[in-house]
Motif scaffolding. Structure first.
Motif, short mmCIF file in Angstrom:
data_model
loop_
_atom_site.label_atom_id
_atom_site.label_comp_id
_atom_site.label_asym_id
_atom_site.label_seq_id
_atom_site.Cartn_x
_atom_site.Cartn_y
_atom_site.Cartn_z
N ILE A 1 -14.87 54.64 40.22
CA ILE A 1 -15.43 55.88 39.67
C ILE A 1 -14.72 57.11 40.21
N VAL A 2 -14.58 57.20 41.54
CA VAL A 2 -13.99 58.41 42.12
C VAL A 2 -12.51 58.52 41.77
N ALA A 3 -11.77 57.40 41.87
CA ALA A 3 -10.34 57.43 41.55
C ALA A 3 -10.11 57.81 40.10
N LEU A 4 -10.92 57.28 39.20
CA LEU A 4 -10.76 57.60 37.78
C LEU A 4 -11.09 59.07 37.52
N GLY A 5 -12.18 59.56 38.12
CA GLY A 5 -12.57 60.95 37.88
C GLY A 5 -11.56 61.96 38.37
N THR A 6 -10.94 61.69 39.52
CA THR A 6 -9.95 62.64 40.05
C THR A 6 -8.60 62.52 39.35
N SER A 7 -8.37 61.45 38.59
CA SER A 7 -7.06 61.23 37.96
C SER A 7 -7.03 61.59 36.48
#
Length: 888
Positions: A732-738
């Motif tokens: 979730i976090v990696a996708l949201g920041t990318s």
């Protein structure tokens, strides 16, 4: 919609949401989740993050309802960090494109130091970039795209009292995997069938790619083997030191230390070390068949005014010049750099700005904001390429350009033929020459034949021999036409006939300015560059005088006067005249914003010229040079310097106030969802304040605050739904920041002619994430624990740690290497597979991205599978380590 109405709507929507929550909360009940072993989790009473939960009684709410609120809040914060990162990137772009005035000696055409009436040397001042473009791209630009991941890692460690966490390191590795695998996969499918993009800055890509592999492999080695579960100070310092080391290597590559060509080919070789221009005036190093000509794309940052005069004659040693609807491109080193140092600074600015522009456009399109204009290619070429790309059943053959020009001394003229449409089958096309004003057997040798294309081959060349007759002739033309052996198996494109001009090189020649139309420059440009052409021959030496005459522009106020003799050697076909422009005050309301002066060609005084024919001057002996007042703008191409008031108006308006009526429903929805963040971003100082540094620090601070909330929201949400922090981070976090970089890369691969901005920068960002995002907080934490020793809290936290006996008194910065070490090993292995795939595609197809549709889809599927495999293996290690034999 007016800004006032938009502002009212935002307050109404926010108020309605608050009322609904207050009405709904009384019906929400706790479900006993925070009992027993779950009592110490971050979502339970007495636990939490730096800022959340806000309400002390929040742990008593229904767990599912809390999870819904937290995921909505997390997604909304992702929108916020994207908007603020866009502003942050604008500040970085302003910083990296800032210049200083460099003092350079003014030289005569003979290379001697020019002196004034008193014998004092004369100097000019020109704008020079403070930041090396490659270094800026790797450091500040990469920092801009990686800021959320880096700040998340720093905030997590500092907020936890210098204990290591799982969200920060997991997000660094997870975003690296998403960037490399998923962004590359999407770029593969973004291009039309048969269209490809390759990485031009290959040396930089290899350096950053190798260091990205080393970065994650280094993490695994340190955490699993050198000092298991402990990051010692020297290990953290080595990790951090890799950042300046990588920067130094990229600087070396950009300065041509590792290969004959520049990393950025537009900066090419052959520059004069004194004034930054190519050696056009002396003719050194230039092939006699090379004629510098044609317009050079402007690089002043506003996409409009600066240009170098062009003319109808062109040539290149070996390949000549193909004139694509007014934009000439030459393969000769001598002919591509006539714009000099000023244009070199501007081209570097364009290269830095492109990454910012793509990201800004992507975010604007996603959130209904204002779009920065992109440069467009000539209409006929675009239509020809698009028509060929749309053809799915038959191959489409056509020339790369409609017009070619070659000197008669070139020997052999080469014309490129491209195949579009369907490329997975073999195909053939016939070619033949046809007389126009040039006669076969006299000016050129007639040629005809058949070009046979293998499967997936997209380009071949037609060679026509040019006859040098040593007799003075006017420039002559002939045609080369394509024909199909079988009209049922292929099609011809728009550019099926090419006009070829043979430029005569015999006789002393006629001298004239290249352009009849007045060229326009900006007052912020350091110099005006104008080309004198020697047509109808260039045999023997000659001399010519160039003198400036005031118009509405005044010498010494708007420009430095010119009065010099240019000496031409045998076979020299063109020279560039440089006029230093002086910045002048902004004109008043009643004064014209554009001034002009004249440059005249005159015969040289007797005895000045070398022994040879007297220079004949053509009709175009005077050129008017216009200089338009312009405030230097380094904020981004097409984005004027906005004031604070402008920023608020744009934040409250759909599409920045442009084409509001044509805004789609999706743009309106995203605008209202992000309007609060746009208003927050409007408080950031405009990027041109204090050279971009004010914008840089304020935006960075705001991103830090939002990232703090992302850290709490992600951790508590994962706790509520049963996700461990390691899995929450890599998904979730990696996708949201990318996501912002994902949209930017797709736009870049479609609009750029290479893959550097879309894919080539990924490895640099991935390296920076580790070296800076982990190296910096780990160094601080290692220093902290090395100075304070083992505290009671530290002993309680690691009471069951197997190495507790070694560090019971001294303490250490503990990073349990189970999940993180495993993730980095898996990522390293999968990345090797990804790099091998890209290398194979470059070897077989000549480019890394795109290509035949079936092959592009297969490669895209492979990269998606690499990402899914990484997620699967990393999740299994967290939840079922026994299945893969890797205990945490």
């Amino acid at each position: 919609m007016s800004p006032k109405r938009a502002c009212v709507s935002s307050f109404v929507s926010s108020g309605a949401t608050s009322v609904l929550l207050l009405v709904f909360l009384p019906f929400v009940t706790a479900d006993g989740f925070c009992e027993g072993v779950n009592a110490e989790k971050s979502c339970c009473p007495g636990s939490g993050g730096l800022a959340l939960p806000v309400f002390p009684y929040e742990a008593n709410w229904n767990k599912d309802f809390r999870a819904f609120l937290y995921i909505v809040g997390l997604l909304w914060c992702f929108v916020g960090v994207s908007v603020l990162s866009d502003v942050f990137m604008a500040g970085i772009e302003a910083i990296t494109n800032s210049t200083y005035k460099r003092k350079i000696p003014r030289l005569t055409s003979n290379g001697d130091q020019e002196v004034d009436d008193k014998g004092n040397p004369v100097f000019d001042y020109e704008d020079t970039l403070i930041w090396n473009p490659a270094v800026a791209n790797l450091t500040l630009m990469a920092l801009g795209s990686s800021t959320p991941e880096i700040l998340l890692s720093i905030i997590e460690i500092v907020g936890a009292g210098f204990f290591s966490g799982d969200l920060g390191p997991g997000t660094v590795v997870g975003s690296a995997s998403f960037n490399l695998y998923m962004i590359t996969a999407m770029c593969m499918l973004a291009l039309a069938d048969g269209e490809g993009r390759k990485i031009d800055g290959l040396t930089t890509f290899v350096i950053t790619g190798a260091h990205s592999l080393f970065a994650y492999l280094w993490l695994a080695i340190t955490l699993l083997y050198i000092s298991p579960d402990v990051v010692e100070l020297w290990e953290a310092l080595v990790t951090l030191a890799c950042f300046p080391w990588l920067t130094f290597l990229v600087w070396c590559a950009d300065n041509n230390w590792f290969r004959p060509e520049k990393v950025h080919p537009e900066e090419g070789a052959g520059e004069d070390k004194v004034n930054g221009t190519r050696d056009l005036e002396s003719g050194n190093g230039a092939d006699p068949a090379s004629v510098p000509l044609a317009s050079v794309p402007n690089g002043n940052g506003n996409g409009a005014a600066t240009r170098v005069p062009s003319g109808p004659h062109a040539g290149g040693g070996g390949g000549g010049i193909q004139e694509e609807e007014g934009i000439g491109r030459t393969s000769s080193a001598a002919s591509s750099g006539q714009a000099g140092r000023g244009d070199r600074v501007s081209s570097a600015h364009d290269r830095n700005a492109s990454r910012f522009r793509h990201r800004h456009n992507a975010l604007s399109q996603f959130m209904g904001g204002r779009k920065a204009p992109d440069q467009t290619e000539p209409e006929e070429l675009r239509l020809a390429r698009d028509e060929a790309a749309k053809e799915k059943h038959l191959p489409v053959f056509q020339f790369c350009s409609r017009n070619y020009a070659f000197l008669e001394t070139v020997g052999e003229a080469t014309l490129r033929v491209q195949r579009g449409g369907r490329t997975d089958l073999e195909g053939e096309v016939r070619y033949s020459t046809c007389d126009d004003t040039a006669a076969a057997g006299k000016e050129y040798e007639a040629a005809e034949g058949t070009l046979r294309f293998e499967a997936h081959e997209t380009e071949k060349s037609v060679a026509v021999r040019i006859i040098h007759d040593k007799i003075h002739n006017p420039d002559l033309k002939f045609k080369v036409a394509l024909a199909l052996p079988d009209a049922d198996t292929a099609k011809l494109g728009r550019l099926s006939v090419a006009d070829v001009t043979i430029i005569d090189m015999d006789g002393p020649g006629v001298f004239s300015w290249a352009d009849a139309a007045p060229p326009t420059f900006l007052s912020s440009d350091s110099r005006a560059h104008l080309v004198i052409e020697r047509r109808c021959g260039c045999t023997g030496p000659a001399a010519l005088r160039v003198r400036s005459t005031d118009g509405s522009a005044r010498a010494g106020t708007h420009y430095n006067p010119v009065d010099e003799v240019l000496e031409w050697g045998d076979s020299e076909a063109a020279k560039t005249v440089q006029v230093a422009l002086l910045p002048f005050a902004r004109p008043g309301d009643m004064e014209p914003g554009t001034v002009h002066f004249f440059l005249d060609l005159e015969p040289a005084a007797a005895g000045t010229a070398k022994q040879g024919a007297e220079a004949e001057i053509g009709d175009n002996r005077r050129v008017e040079v216009q200089v338009r007042w312009h405030q230097p703008d380094r904020i981004g191409e097409g984005l004027e310097e906005a004031t604070w008031a402008d920023q608020f108006r744009q934040a409250l308006s759909v599409s920045g106030g442009e084409d509001v009526e044509e805004a789609s429903a999706g743009e309106l929805v995203m605008h209202y969802l992000s309007i609060t963040w746009k208003l927050v971003a409007a408080f950031v100082p405009p990027p041109h304040y204090l050279g971009g540094w004010a914008c840089f620090w304020v935006a960075l601070s705001l991103i830090g605050v939002v990232t703090m909330f992302i850290n709490d929201l992600a951790s508590i949400f994962g706790c509520l739904v049963g996700l461990e922090d390691q899995v929450t981070a890599i998904t979730i976090v990696a996708l949201g920041t990318s996501l912002p970089d994902t949209f930017a890369s797709v736009l870049a691969i479609r609009s750029d002619d290479n893959a550097d901005n879309a894919v080539g920068n990924i490895t640099g960002s991935n390296s920076i994430n580790v070296f800076l995002g982990l190296g910096l907080p780990w160094t601080v934490a290692a220093i902290y624990w090395g100075s304070v020793g083992a505290s009671d809290r530290w002993k309680d936290k690691y009471a069951g740690w197997e190495r507790m006996g070694e560090y019971h008194d001294s303490g250490a910065f503990v990073v349990i290497g189970g999940s993180l070490g495993f993730n980095t090993l898996v990522f390293t292995i999968l990345t090797l597979c990804a790099f091998a795939t890209l290398a194979l595609r470059r070897w077989k197809l000549g480019y890394e991205i795109g290509g035949p549709k079936q092959m592009a889809r297969a490669t895209s599927c492979l990269f998606v599978c690499l990402w899914l495999l990484y997620i699967l293996l990393s999740s299994l290690q967290v939840y079922h380590p026994d299945m893969i034999g890797w205990e945490s």
